[in-house]
Scaffold this active site. Sequence first.
Site, PDB file in Angstrom:
ATOM      1  N   ASP A 127       0.832  -1.194   0.000  1.00 56.52           N
ATOM      2  CA  ASP A 127       0.000   0.000   0.000  1.00 56.52           C
ATOM      3  C   ASP A 127       0.870   1.249   0.000  1.00 56.52           C
ATOM      4  O   ASP A 127       1.744   1.402   0.857  1.00 56.52           O
ATOM      5  CB  ASP A 127      -0.950   0.002   1.198  1.00 56.52           C
ATOM      6  N   HIS A 134      -3.977  14.113   0.951  1.00 52.33           N
ATOM      7  CA  HIS A 134      -4.267  13.186   2.055  1.00 52.33           C
ATOM      8  C   HIS A 134      -3.142  13.209   3.084  1.00 52.33           C
ATOM      9  O   HIS A 134      -3.384  13.266   4.289  1.00 52.33           O
ATOM     10  CB  HIS A 134      -4.463  11.762   1.535  1.00 52.33           C
ATOM     11  N   GLU A 199     -10.593   4.010   3.426  1.00 51.25           N
ATOM     12  CA  GLU A 199      -9.697   4.813   2.604  1.00 51.25           C
ATOM     13  C   GLU A 199     -10.050   4.566   1.146  1.00 51.25           C
ATOM     14  O   GLU A 199     -10.079   3.417   0.697  1.00 51.25           O
ATOM     15  CB  GLU A 199      -8.223   4.461   2.871  1.00 51.25           C
ATOM     16  N   GLU A 201      -9.203   4.206  -2.398  1.00 50.61           N
ATOM     17  CA  GLU A 201      -7.974   3.946  -3.153  1.00 50.61           C
ATOM     18  C   GLU A 201      -8.308   3.200  -4.435  1.00 50.61           C
ATOM     19  O   GLU A 201      -9.405   2.686  -4.608  1.00 50.61           O
ATOM     20  CB  GLU A 201      -6.999   3.070  -2.336  1.00 50.61           C
ATOM     21  N   ASP A 233      -9.077   0.478   1.791  1.00 48.14           N
ATOM     22  CA  ASP A 233      -8.118   0.056   2.810  1.00 48.14           C
ATOM     23  C   ASP A 233      -8.700   0.405   4.187  1.00 48.14           C
ATOM     24  O   ASP A 233      -8.416   1.464   4.749  1.00 48.14           O
ATOM     25  CB  ASP A 233      -6.786   0.781   2.567  1.00 48.14           C
ATOM     26  N   ARG A 237      -8.132   3.774  13.101  1.00 43.64           N
ATOM     27  CA  ARG A 237      -7.274   4.941  13.383  1.00 43.64           C
ATOM     28  C   ARG A 237      -6.729   4.982  14.796  1.00 43.64           C
ATOM     29  O   ARG A 237      -5.601   5.445  15.029  1.00 43.64           O
ATOM     30  CB  ARG A 237      -8.049   6.236  13.124  1.00 43.64           C
ATOM     31  N   GLN A 240      -4.030   2.460  15.009  1.00 37.80           N
ATOM     32  CA  GLN A 240      -2.925   2.955  14.179  1.00 37.80           C
ATOM     33  C   GLN A 240      -2.114   4.022  14.906  1.00 37.80           C
ATOM     34  O   GLN A 240      -0.882   4.026  14.869  1.00 37.80           O
ATOM     35  CB  GLN A 240      -3.499   3.533  12.878  1.00 37.80           C
ATOM     36  N   LYS A 253      -4.398  -2.054   9.897  1.00 35.67           N
ATOM     37  CA  LYS A 253      -4.704  -2.159   8.475  1.00 35.67           C
ATOM     38  C   LYS A 253      -4.912  -3.605   8.042  1.00 35.67           C
ATOM     39  O   LYS A 253      -5.437  -3.841   6.956  1.00 35.67           O
ATOM     40  CB  LYS A 253      -3.546  -1.586   7.649  1.00 35.67           C
ATOM     41  N   THR A 257      -9.155  -5.560   3.660  1.00 38.18           N
ATOM     42  CA  THR A 257      -9.037  -4.644   2.523  1.00 38.18           C
ATOM     43  C   THR A 257     -10.031  -5.147   1.488  1.00 38.18           C
ATOM     44  O   THR A 257     -10.028  -6.334   1.170  1.00 38.18           O
ATOM     45  CB  THR A 257      -7.604  -4.679   1.930  1.00 38.18           C
ATOM     46  N   GLU A 370     -10.285  12.581   7.809  1.00 37.77           N
ATOM     47  CA  GLU A 370     -10.177  13.933   7.261  1.00 37.77           C
ATOM     48  C   GLU A 370     -11.533  14.636   7.247  1.00 37.77           C
ATOM     49  O   GLU A 370     -11.628  15.814   7.574  1.00 37.77           O
ATOM     50  CB  GLU A 370      -9.625  13.874   5.828  1.00 37.77           C
TER      51      GLU A 370
HETATM   52 CA    CA Z   1      -4.007   3.075   2.645  1.00 39.91          CA
END
Ligand code: CA
Length: 424
Positions: A127, A134, A199, A201, A233, A237, A240, A253, A257, A370
């Site tokens: 990834d 971002h 996320e 992606e 993904d 948080r 993380q 993570k 996915t 975000e």
């Molecule tokens: Ca990612």
Amino acid sequence: MARNDMALDHTHDVSARSWVAGAADPGAAFPVQNLPFGVYRQAGSAGAFRSCAAIGNSIIDLAAVNAGYGPNLNELAAAGRDTWRTLRHELFALLTDEGRKSQAASYLHDQSTVEMGMPVACPNFTDFYTSYFHAFNAGSIFRPDAPMTPNFKWLPIAYHGRASSVVVSGHEVRRPRGQRILPGDDSPTYGPCLWLDHEVELGLVMGPGNAMGDAVSVDEAESHMFGVVLLNDWSARDIQAFEYDPLGPFLAKSFATTISPWIVTMDALAPFRSPAFTRFAGDPECPAHLDSEANRAQGHLDIQVEAYLQGADSEERSRLSRTSYTTSYWTPAQLVAHHTSAGCPLVPGDILGTGTISGPTPEEAGTMLELSRAAQNPIKLSAGGTRTFIEDGDCITLAGKCQREGFTPIGFGEASGCVLPVLP
Ligand code: CA
């Protein structure tokens, strides 16, 4: 290995029409100009998955053009661009010739009658982290005095993720448990993730790959790309935030996915090329081994990506964000060139995540982190209610499409997953 080849041919002709129902409808995701590959079986069956392409409201088994792969497309990915292109041309000929309807009939199935499988067995998942916007947004939340790391503009940042938890759209996602520091606490406790996030992606699905020790140049990189999928993904948080320093994300993570089932080929994307991201004034020059004239001119892909949230008690989904992949700082070819630049072999079916795609404005942010400024500003949902992060029962769906004046728009289908509560 052939150089990148972005040539348009008759399969991109805007006047081409397929006789299959739905394929020529305005705004159809799967017109004959698209022809993405996937694997299917009859819904509810336990049979082996078979290779197919999407056309209109249907799928067509690749046996219709005397090809067959299964239970995944790794062998097709390994076969290389000439094979992908030949298959595309054969399907195009069959699906645009009314006279061959009866020949194709037994190979067509309505999409509502089939179940799509994982298009590739994914040996490795990497990834990246390639959107400046971002990186800046997320960095400002976790490291307000130094949001950008010094390496961002020199190389496409990445980590090696887990391939074993990459699943196809429709797979449910269990809320993870992990160690996180609760507000007011000094040390972590083990419990349910409270800041579950998505996320937005894209996933680049690798084709033939390179021998160990061989680097793939920017101008050769696209002949190693089988195609593109949507990729969510999922991210925890709070877990993380505690675990990522110094080696990057791990359990935050690796629990899931989600990818879309259709691999949109680089040939299908040829009309939607864009220049590479324009570096900001004062940025370093792009390092020579990640740069080329062709990449600067046409290295990017104008793929519009959207995220939606639908709550368990809602009939309607709310759009969270929409932006274009062209807002990302590094192009797909640069990801492949960087990945192989120290000699690491890529193998067929490997997936390279582009990293979260966030554009320059707040509505273009590809994460809840975000959008809610780390839960400071609840997100108002058009379907009613608010969110700071993802709740149990919420379903997150990514969608993607390409459109450009003079060409037939194409779609990616969806990558969708609903969140289950933690196990008791
Ligand atoms: Ca990612």
